[in-house]
Design a protein around this motif. Sequence first.
Motif, PDB file in Angstrom:
ATOM      1  N   GLU A 180      -5.628   9.891  -9.051  1.00  0.00           N
ATOM      2  CA  GLU A 180      -6.138  10.469  -7.804  1.00  0.00           C
ATOM      3  C   GLU A 180      -7.006   9.474  -7.034  1.00  0.00           C
ATOM      4  O   GLU A 180      -6.891   9.359  -5.815  1.00  0.00           O
ATOM      5  CB  GLU A 180      -6.955  11.723  -8.107  1.00  0.00           C
ATOM      6  N   GLN A 181      -7.861   8.756  -7.761  1.00  0.00           N
ATOM      7  CA  GLN A 181      -8.745   7.788  -7.099  1.00  0.00           C
ATOM      8  C   GLN A 181      -7.956   6.622  -6.510  1.00  0.00           C
ATOM      9  O   GLN A 181      -8.250   6.152  -5.408  1.00  0.00           O
ATOM     10  CB  GLN A 181      -9.784   7.279  -8.108  1.00  0.00           C
ATOM     11  N   ILE A 182      -6.961   6.143  -7.240  1.00  0.00           N
ATOM     12  CA  ILE A 182      -6.124   5.061  -6.716  1.00  0.00           C
ATOM     13  C   ILE A 182      -5.392   5.531  -5.455  1.00  0.00           C
ATOM     14  O   ILE A 182      -5.333   4.813  -4.445  1.00  0.00           O
ATOM     15  CB  ILE A 182      -5.108   4.589  -7.779  1.00  0.00           C
ATOM     16  N   HIS A 183      -4.863   6.748  -5.504  1.00  0.00           N
ATOM     17  CA  HIS A 183      -4.147   7.309  -4.354  1.00  0.00           C
ATOM     18  C   HIS A 183      -5.085   7.471  -3.162  1.00  0.00           C
ATOM     19  O   HIS A 183      -4.720   7.128  -2.018  1.00  0.00           O
ATOM     20  CB  HIS A 183      -3.551   8.662  -4.753  1.00  0.00           C
ATOM     21  N   LEU A 184      -6.273   7.961  -3.425  1.00  0.00           N
ATOM     22  CA  LEU A 184      -7.251   8.200  -2.351  1.00  0.00           C
ATOM     23  C   LEU A 184      -7.638   6.912  -1.645  1.00  0.00           C
ATOM     24  O   LEU A 184      -7.540   6.804  -0.412  1.00  0.00           O
ATOM     25  CB  LEU A 184      -8.492   8.886  -2.934  1.00  0.00           C
ATOM     26  N   TRP A 185      -8.083   5.924  -2.397  1.00  0.00           N
ATOM     27  CA  TRP A 185      -8.608   4.708  -1.775  1.00  0.00           C
ATOM     28  C   TRP A 185      -7.502   3.825  -1.211  1.00  0.00           C
ATOM     29  O   TRP A 185      -7.723   3.083  -0.249  1.00  0.00           O
ATOM     30  CB  TRP A 185      -9.474   3.955  -2.782  1.00  0.00           C
ATOM     31  N   THR A 186      -6.318   3.923  -1.776  1.00  0.00           N
ATOM     32  CA  THR A 186      -5.184   3.211  -1.175  1.00  0.00           C
ATOM     33  C   THR A 186      -4.854   3.822   0.184  1.00  0.00           C
ATOM     34  O   THR A 186      -4.551   3.109   1.146  1.00  0.00           O
ATOM     35  CB  THR A 186      -3.946   3.271  -2.086  1.00  0.00           C
ATOM     36  N   ILE A 237      -6.947   5.364   2.179  1.00  0.00           N
ATOM     37  CA  ILE A 237      -8.003   4.981   3.125  1.00  0.00           C
ATOM     38  C   ILE A 237      -7.802   3.549   3.603  1.00  0.00           C
ATOM     39  O   ILE A 237      -8.073   3.223   4.767  1.00  0.00           O
ATOM     40  CB  ILE A 237      -9.386   5.146   2.457  1.00  0.00           C
ATOM     41  N   ALA A 238      -7.284   2.685   2.717  1.00  0.00           N
ATOM     42  CA  ALA A 238      -7.069   1.273   3.075  1.00  0.00           C
ATOM     43  C   ALA A 238      -5.802   1.051   3.884  1.00  0.00           C
ATOM     44  O   ALA A 238      -5.607  -0.035   4.449  1.00  0.00           O
ATOM     45  CB  ALA A 238      -7.008   0.420   1.801  1.00  0.00           C
ATOM     46  N   GLY A 293       2.489   6.726  13.204  1.00  0.00           N
ATOM     47  CA  GLY A 293       2.111   8.133  13.231  1.00  0.00           C
ATOM     48  C   GLY A 293       1.805   8.677  11.858  1.00  0.00           C
ATOM     49  O   GLY A 293       0.855   9.452  11.675  1.00  0.00           O
ATOM     50  N   VAL A 294       2.592   8.266  10.867  1.00  0.00           N
ATOM     51  CA  VAL A 294       2.392   8.729   9.493  1.00  0.00           C
ATOM     52  C   VAL A 294       1.026   8.300   8.961  1.00  0.00           C
ATOM     53  O   VAL A 294       0.353   9.069   8.260  1.00  0.00           O
ATOM     54  CB  VAL A 294       3.524   8.193   8.588  1.00  0.00           C
ATOM     55  N   ILE A 295       0.621   7.082   9.280  1.00  0.00           N
ATOM     56  CA  ILE A 295      -0.677   6.599   8.797  1.00  0.00           C
ATOM     57  C   ILE A 295      -1.790   7.510   9.297  1.00  0.00           C
ATOM     58  O   ILE A 295      -2.691   7.908   8.544  1.00  0.00           O
ATOM     59  CB  ILE A 295      -0.909   5.151   9.239  1.00  0.00           C
ATOM     60  N   VAL A 296      -1.724   7.871  10.575  1.00  0.00           N
ATOM     61  CA  VAL A 296      -2.752   8.740  11.162  1.00  0.00           C
ATOM     62  C   VAL A 296      -2.704  10.128  10.543  1.00  0.00           C
ATOM     63  O   VAL A 296      -3.735  10.690  10.138  1.00  0.00           O
ATOM     64  CB  VAL A 296      -2.571   8.826  12.689  1.00  0.00           C
ATOM     65  N   VAL A 297      -1.495  10.704  10.449  1.00  0.00           N
ATOM     66  CA  VAL A 297      -1.345  12.069   9.928  1.00  0.00           C
ATOM     67  C   VAL A 297      -1.765  12.151   8.456  1.00  0.00           C
ATOM     68  O   VAL A 297      -2.507  13.062   8.059  1.00  0.00           O
ATOM     69  CB  VAL A 297       0.117  12.542  10.088  1.00  0.00           C
ATOM     70  N   MET A 298      -1.300  11.210   7.642  1.00  0.00           N
ATOM     71  CA  MET A 298      -1.610  11.269   6.212  1.00  0.00           C
ATOM     72  C   MET A 298      -3.087  10.991   5.938  1.00  0.00           C
ATOM     73  O   MET A 298      -3.671  11.578   5.012  1.00  0.00           O
ATOM     74  CB  MET A 298      -0.738  10.276   5.442  1.00  0.00           C
ATOM     75  N   LEU A 299      -3.679  10.116   6.741  1.00  0.00           N
ATOM     76  CA  LEU A 299      -5.114   9.849   6.582  1.00  0.00           C
ATOM     77  C   LEU A 299      -5.925  11.089   6.949  1.00  0.00           C
ATOM     78  O   LEU A 299      -6.888  11.453   6.256  1.00  0.00           O
ATOM     79  CB  LEU A 299      -5.523   8.663   7.435  1.00  0.00           C
ATOM     80  N   GLY A 300      -5.522  11.751   8.041  1.00  0.00           N
ATOM     81  CA  GLY A 300      -6.240  12.948   8.473  1.00  0.00           C
ATOM     82  C   GLY A 300      -6.090  14.101   7.505  1.00  0.00           C
ATOM     83  O   GLY A 300      -7.084  14.720   7.091  1.00  0.00           O
ATOM     84  N   LEU A 311       0.832  -1.207   0.000  1.00  0.00           N
ATOM     85  CA  LEU A 311       0.000   0.000   0.000  1.00  0.00           C
ATOM     86  C   LEU A 311       0.869   1.260   0.000  1.00  0.00           C
ATOM     87  O   LEU A 311       0.573   2.227  -0.715  1.00  0.00           O
ATOM     88  CB  LEU A 311      -0.925  -0.013   1.223  1.00  0.00           C
ATOM     89  N   PHE A 312       1.939   1.253   0.784  1.00  0.00           N
ATOM     90  CA  PHE A 312       2.854   2.395   0.780  1.00  0.00           C
ATOM     91  C   PHE A 312       3.479   2.587  -0.598  1.00  0.00           C
ATOM     92  O   PHE A 312       3.643   3.720  -1.070  1.00  0.00           O
ATOM     93  CB  PHE A 312       3.952   2.210   1.830  1.00  0.00           C
ATOM     94  N   LEU A 313       3.846   1.486  -1.250  1.00  0.00           N
ATOM     95  CA  LEU A 313       4.448   1.578  -2.575  1.00  0.00           C
ATOM     96  C   LEU A 313       3.484   2.204  -3.581  1.00  0.00           C
ATOM     97  O   LEU A 313       3.865   3.080  -4.372  1.00  0.00           O
ATOM     98  CB  LEU A 313       4.867   0.187  -3.049  1.00  0.00           C
ATOM     99  N   ILE A 314       2.215   1.768  -3.545  1.00  0.00           N
ATOM    100  CA  ILE A 314       1.212   2.332  -4.448  1.00  0.00           C
ATOM    101  C   ILE A 314       1.029   3.819  -4.183  1.00  0.00           C
ATOM    102  O   ILE A 314       0.933   4.636  -5.109  1.00  0.00           O
ATOM    103  CB  ILE A 314      -0.125   1.582  -4.299  1.00  0.00           C
ATOM    104  N   LEU A 315       0.983   4.197  -2.900  1.00  0.00           N
ATOM    105  CA  LEU A 315       0.823   5.611  -2.548  1.00  0.00           C
ATOM    106  C   LEU A 315       1.999   6.444  -3.044  1.00  0.00           C
ATOM    107  O   LEU A 315       1.815   7.555  -3.564  1.00  0.00           O
ATOM    108  CB  LEU A 315       0.690   5.744  -1.029  1.00  0.00           C
ATOM    109  N   MET A 316       3.200   5.912  -2.904  1.00  0.00           N
ATOM    110  CA  MET A 316       4.382   6.659  -3.343  1.00  0.00           C
ATOM    111  C   MET A 316       4.416   6.816  -4.857  1.00  0.00           C
ATOM    112  O   MET A 316       4.728   7.901  -5.376  1.00  0.00           O
ATOM    113  CB  MET A 316       5.639   5.951  -2.832  1.00  0.00           C
TER     114      MET A 316
END
Length: 232
Positions: free
Chosen positions: A58-64, A66-67, A128-135, A31-36
Motif C-alpha cells: 500500500e505504501q509503495i502504491h501510495l507514494w509512487t 504521488i510521484a 488526464g489519468v494522472i490527474v484523476v488517479m491522483l485525486g 512509475l506506471f509499471l510499479i503502480l500496476m
Amino acid sequence: MAQVRHDVRSAVRIPRFDFVQRTAHWANALLFLILMVTALPLYFASLADVVGRRHLVEQIHLWTGIALPVPLVISLIGPWGARMRQDVRRVNRWTKDEIRWLRSLGRKKTELDKFNPGQKLNAIFVAGVIVVMLGTGSMLQWFRFFPVSWRTGATFVHDIFAFAIFAVVLGHIAMALTHRDSMRSIIKGWVTEGWAARHAAAWLRDVKAEAMNVSQAQQIGTPRIDRTAKHA
C-alpha cells in the motif's frame, strides 16, 4: 534514381525526442509499471495472500502515485523543457484531416504531424489519468476529510480508470513492439528521414523549415571579412 533517393533518406537521421523527453517518458513508464504491479494484490485478495506484506505494498502504491506527475512537471519547466512544451502544443493542435484520419482508423491517407491522432489521444489520456488517479487516490487515502458519497464515487472511478490503464498500457506496449522505428525514437531519440516522410510528413516539413530559418539567421549574423583591410 528513386532507389538512390530512398537510400539517402534512410541514412539521414532526424532528431525526434531530446534527452529530457526520453527520460521523462521512461521515468513515467517505470512509475506506471510499479503502480500496476502493486495494484494487483491490493485489488485481488487471492494475490494479496500470496504476496503478503499488504501495508508495504500500500505504501509503495501510495507514494509512487504521488510521484507520478513529477517527471512530467520537471520536463515541462525551465529552459530544458522547451521541446516538451512544443510537443504539448502539438498534441493539443488538431486538424480536420486528423479527425477524418481517426474516424477512418488510419485508412484515410493524410499528411500527419509529429504524432498521429492515436498517439495524441494516448498522451491526452495519460495526462488526464494522472490527474484523476491522483485525486481519487488522495480521497481514498485521506478519507477523513471527504464525505462518504465522495469516497464511494472515488472508489468507483479509481477502479474503472485502473482497468482502462491496464488496457491502454498493454496496447501501447504492443504497438511499440510492432513499430520498430517509433520504439527506437524514444530510446535513441531519432528517426530516419524516410520514416518521417512516410509517417509524419507535416512534421518533417516543419523541421526542414526550422533548420533553414536557423541556417539563414546564422548566415546573417556571420560578420563579413573586409578583404581590403588585408591589402591596406
